[in-house]
Design a protein around this motif. Sequence first.
Motif, short mmCIF file in Angstrom:
data_model
loop_
_atom_site.label_atom_id
_atom_site.label_comp_id
_atom_site.label_asym_id
_atom_site.label_seq_id
_atom_site.Cartn_x
_atom_site.Cartn_y
_atom_site.Cartn_z
N VAL A 232 0.83 -1.21 0.00
CA VAL A 232 0.00 0.00 0.00
C VAL A 232 0.86 1.25 0.00
N LEU A 233 1.95 1.23 0.74
CA LEU A 233 2.83 2.40 0.81
C LEU A 233 3.48 2.71 -0.54
N LYS A 234 3.51 1.73 -1.43
CA LYS A 234 4.08 1.94 -2.75
C LYS A 234 3.07 2.52 -3.75
N LEU A 235 1.79 2.57 -3.36
CA LEU A 235 0.77 3.11 -4.26
C LEU A 235 1.03 4.60 -4.50
N PRO A 236 0.76 5.08 -5.72
CA PRO A 236 1.16 6.44 -6.10
C PRO A 236 0.39 7.57 -5.43
N SER A 237 -0.89 7.37 -5.16
CA SER A 237 -1.70 8.48 -4.65
C SER A 237 -2.21 8.20 -3.23
N ALA A 238 -2.48 9.27 -2.50
CA ALA A 238 -3.02 9.15 -1.15
C ALA A 238 -4.41 8.54 -1.17
N ALA A 239 -5.18 8.86 -2.21
CA ALA A 239 -6.54 8.34 -2.32
C ALA A 239 -6.54 6.82 -2.49
N SER A 240 -5.64 6.30 -3.32
CA SER A 240 -5.56 4.85 -3.52
C SER A 240 -5.07 4.16 -2.26
N ARG A 241 -4.16 4.80 -1.53
CA ARG A 241 -3.69 4.21 -0.28
C ARG A 241 -4.81 4.16 0.76
N ALA A 242 -5.58 5.27 0.83
CA ALA A 242 -6.69 5.32 1.78
C ALA A 242 -7.74 4.27 1.46
N LYS A 243 -8.02 4.08 0.16
CA LYS A 243 -9.01 3.08 -0.25
C LYS A 243 -8.55 1.67 0.10
N ALA A 244 -7.26 1.38 -0.10
CA ALA A 244 -6.72 0.06 0.22
C ALA A 244 -6.78 -0.19 1.72
N PHE A 245 -6.42 0.82 2.50
CA PHE A 245 -6.45 0.66 3.95
C PHE A 245 -7.88 0.48 4.46
N SER A 246 -8.84 1.15 3.83
CA SER A 246 -10.24 1.08 4.27
C SER A 246 -10.81 -0.33 4.13
N THR A 247 -10.32 -1.09 3.13
CA THR A 247 -10.82 -2.45 2.94
C THR A 247 -10.30 -3.39 4.03
N CYS A 248 -9.28 -2.97 4.78
CA CYS A 248 -8.69 -3.81 5.81
C CYS A 248 -9.03 -3.37 7.22
N SER A 249 -9.52 -2.14 7.38
CA SER A 249 -9.70 -1.57 8.72
C SER A 249 -10.67 -2.37 9.58
N SER A 250 -11.78 -2.81 8.99
CA SER A 250 -12.76 -3.57 9.76
C SER A 250 -12.17 -4.88 10.25
N HIS A 251 -11.46 -5.57 9.36
CA HIS A 251 -10.86 -6.86 9.72
C HIS A 251 -9.81 -6.69 10.81
N VAL A 252 -9.00 -5.65 10.71
CA VAL A 252 -7.97 -5.38 11.72
C VAL A 252 -8.61 -5.15 13.09
N THR A 253 -9.73 -4.41 13.12
CA THR A 253 -10.43 -4.14 14.37
C THR A 253 -10.95 -5.42 15.00
N VAL A 254 -11.56 -6.30 14.19
CA VAL A 254 -12.09 -7.57 14.68
C VAL A 254 -10.96 -8.47 15.19
N VAL A 255 -9.86 -8.51 14.45
CA VAL A 255 -8.70 -9.31 14.88
C VAL A 255 -8.17 -8.82 16.23
N ALA A 256 -8.09 -7.50 16.39
CA ALA A 256 -7.59 -6.93 17.64
C ALA A 256 -8.49 -7.31 18.81
N LEU A 257 -9.81 -7.23 18.64
CA LEU A 257 -10.75 -7.60 19.70
C LEU A 257 -10.64 -9.07 20.05
N PHE A 258 -10.59 -9.91 19.01
CA PHE A 258 -10.57 -11.36 19.22
C PHE A 258 -9.30 -11.81 19.93
N TYR A 259 -8.16 -11.37 19.43
CA TYR A 259 -6.89 -11.86 19.96
C TYR A 259 -6.53 -11.24 21.31
N ALA A 260 -6.94 -10.02 21.55
CA ALA A 260 -6.65 -9.40 22.84
C ALA A 260 -7.29 -10.19 23.97
#
Length: 314
Positions: free
Chosen positions: A224-252
């Motif tokens: 993601v950090l290699k993507l050319p624009s901030a918008a494309s990076r934000a879009k890529a991160f947004s597809t993962c944010s929900s999963h990261v939150t659930v993983v954090a809750l579950f594993y904690a």
Amino acid sequence: MDHINHSWTQSFILAGFTTTGTLRSLAFLGTLCIYLLTLAGNTFIIVLVQADSGLSTSMYFFIGVLSFVEVWYVSTTVPTLLHTLLHGCSPISSTACFIQLYVFHSLGMTECYLLGVMALDRYLAICRPLHYHALMSRQVQLWLAGATWVAGFSAALVPAGLTTTLPFCLKKVTHYFCDLAPLMRLACVDTGWYAQVHGAVIGLATGCNFVLILGLYGGILKAVLKLPSAASRAKAFSTCSSHVTVVALFYASAFTVYVGSPGSQPQGTDKLIALVYALFTPFLNPIIYSLHNKEVKEAVRRVTDRIGTILREP
């Protein structure tokens, strides 16, 4: 210690939470509301994924499978909690107790592996976009989903099976469902070896899967950090944010209770933390996956419009 009269007890008594009067009534109503909302929210996700073609991607397929797991996961323990809140200490047969222990851990392990598969799906979507649809075909999705169930129900055989072999001196379980730590405290024998095996099996299953998830997200972050624009990076991160939150809750919560030596925590600790992963996490998951998800909101609008059109037809 005299072991002559120690035998495999025919029943246990679930102590639940020691609440009385108005507090017990409020706890019962609050738990019932959360339980019903959890069932409704996860069922809504399952139906929506099936009903809307716009959510026919592998990501939403696995979210639907996760919601299906959550429906059964929360239903394994919460009815018992509601019963103890309503009636106080509740007897449970040893057979029902051990079945609950096994099914609860099987579904928990299944969710653990499923979160790993979902991380793999996000990795392939972001890091291998040209080959993503070939690598994550419908057949592969079904195979991976089935593998998580087989792996989860297989891994839980060891801790659940070993616990059934323990001789128990006491019957009162200081918990609202049958779990490893409270049951091991009732044993007549030293459970040190059992705790080590439980910790190794559960720790290996959750730990290795967690390392896999971290590795996959390390690759995602690098791509993601290699993507050319901030918008494309934000879009890529947004597809993962929900999963990261659930993983954090579950594993904690999972690491807090199960990794290490089950039964070593203070008696009240595992009961309170259990509310997080057995009740609140399944309740929050559909909210996390839908609240800030534009595709889910659009799917709801399309399905609602479709239903409205059908109802308006003469």
